[in-house]
Scaffold this motif. Structure first.
Motif, short mmCIF file in Angstrom:
data_model
loop_
_atom_site.label_atom_id
_atom_site.label_comp_id
_atom_site.label_asym_id
_atom_site.label_seq_id
_atom_site.Cartn_x
_atom_site.Cartn_y
_atom_site.Cartn_z
N ARG A 22 0.80 -1.22 0.00
CA ARG A 22 0.00 0.00 0.00
C ARG A 22 0.84 1.28 0.00
N ARG A 23 1.95 1.28 0.73
CA ARG A 23 2.73 2.52 0.87
C ARG A 23 3.31 2.98 -0.46
N TYR A 56 1.73 3.16 -3.21
CA TYR A 56 0.67 3.66 -4.09
C TYR A 56 -0.01 4.91 -3.55
N HIS A 57 0.56 5.55 -2.54
CA HIS A 57 0.09 6.87 -2.16
C HIS A 57 0.33 7.83 -3.32
N THR A 103 -11.10 -1.64 -1.32
CA THR A 103 -10.30 -1.21 -0.16
C THR A 103 -10.27 -2.27 0.93
N GLY A 127 -3.43 -1.53 -4.03
CA GLY A 127 -2.83 -0.60 -3.09
C GLY A 127 -3.26 0.83 -3.30
N ARG A 149 -6.52 1.34 -1.40
CA ARG A 149 -6.35 1.30 0.06
C ARG A 149 -5.57 2.49 0.59
N ALA A 150 -4.73 3.07 -0.23
CA ALA A 150 -3.90 4.18 0.23
C ALA A 150 -4.57 5.54 0.07
N ASN A 151 -5.59 5.63 -0.79
CA ASN A 151 -6.08 6.96 -1.15
C ASN A 151 -7.60 7.16 -1.11
#
Length: 306
Positions: free
Chosen positions: A77-78, A80-81, A174, A219, A222-224
């Motif tokens: 996930r980190r 794909y911010h 998500t 990701g 889930r990240a955004n």
């Protein structure tokens, strides 16, 4: 299948596969450069029909987003911010058009983080215009909040439909575990086949490896997604010209959710295309005309410093 033209090292451990169509600009033969951002679960070649319409007059560029296609298959996930995704975008811009601005075009998630990219401090030096086929997540958040604050039957009906039906699949993506199972089992591929046939009257012809791309690409949801929709940023404006191209039959992004877009740009225009969500596949000629008109209206004729 078309092979990448070049690879760009965007960050440590991240190499992006870049596809190009048409001749790159030169001092004696200047051309506008169009940079096309794909969405989920796609790759750069998603734009091939549109690029074929534009390549005689423009230099057209698209790249496989990190995790997709021939780019680095990174998971987590980190990764794909929006910040790393936007850094990837500017790395590609510097590689393919280091001294001139590009015309940015976004579809689906490419449009969503494309909105944030035009508010980046680097945008003024590198982006001449932006054509988007989606509102930003911040804009969707404000749209939903407006209906909560004015809870008429019509507003609440629109809100519930958008949250439960139109964006229900995005919210599902998500969740933990279940989306991965959906892709690994083949259910998701059948679902997208149904969507394409039902809404665009086209066959769904996924490339090999798309389910693996999609699992990595989860990701980005889930990240955004919920983070921006539930807590949207205050409205601000960009001087970069923005054109929203609204697909009139989009089941996920119906025209009503675009109503706040014009508040975010000082130079704003919009038009409609008779398509569902996948207009670049079903209406490539109409889409190419819109992109060409925008590039000609705001030519990137002045070299930019890096």
């Amino acid at each position: 299948m078309k092979k990448p033209t070049l690879f760009v090292d965007a960050a440590p451990g991240i190499r992006l596969a870049v596809h190009t169509w048409g001749q790159p600009p030169t001092a004696t033969q200047p051309r506008e450069t169009l940079l096309l951002l794909h969405g989920f679960p796609d790759r750069a070649v998603f734009w091939e029909k549109v690029a074929a319409q534009l390549s005689a007059s423009f230099y057209v560029v698209a790249y496989d987003m990190r995790g997709c296609g021939d780019s680095t298959p990174i998971t987590g996930r980190r990764h794909y911010h929006y910040t790393p995704l936007i850094n990837d975008l500017y790395a590609v811009i510097k590689a393919v058009s280091p001294t001139r601005k590009v015309h940015l075009v976004g579809h689906d998630w490419g449009a969503l983080y494309g909105w944030d990219a035009i508010f980046d401090p680097r945008a003024a030096r590198h982006i001449a215009s932006f054509v988007t086929m989606a509102p930003s997540l911040n804009q969707v958040g404000h749209w939903m909040r407006k209906r909560l604050l004015h809870p008429s039957p019509g507003n609440l009906g629109q809100l519930l439909h958008q949250a439960m039906i139109s964006n229900g699949l995005m919210t599902f993506f998500t969740l933990p575990i279940l989306p991965e199972l959906m892709w690994r089992s083949g259910v998701a591929m059948k679902m997208f086949h149904f969507f394409m046939k039902r809404f665009e009257h086209l066959p769904y012809e996924p490339l090999e490896g798309v389910p693996d791309d999609a699992i990595r690409y989860l990701g980005i949801y889930r990240a955004n997604l919920l983070q921006q929709v539930m807590r949207p940023q205050p409205v601000r404006t960009t001087p970069i010209p923005v054109h929203t191209l609204i697909a009139t039959r989009d089941p996920f992004l119906p025209p009503r959710v675009f109503e706040g877009c014009r508040q975010w740009a000082t130079r704003y225009s919009e038009s409609h295309v008779d398509a569902a969500h996948w207009a670049p596949l079903s209406q490539p000629v109409a889409l190419a005309h819109t992109l060409a008109d925008m590039a000609r209206a705001y030519p990137a004729c002045t070299p930019q410093t890096a």
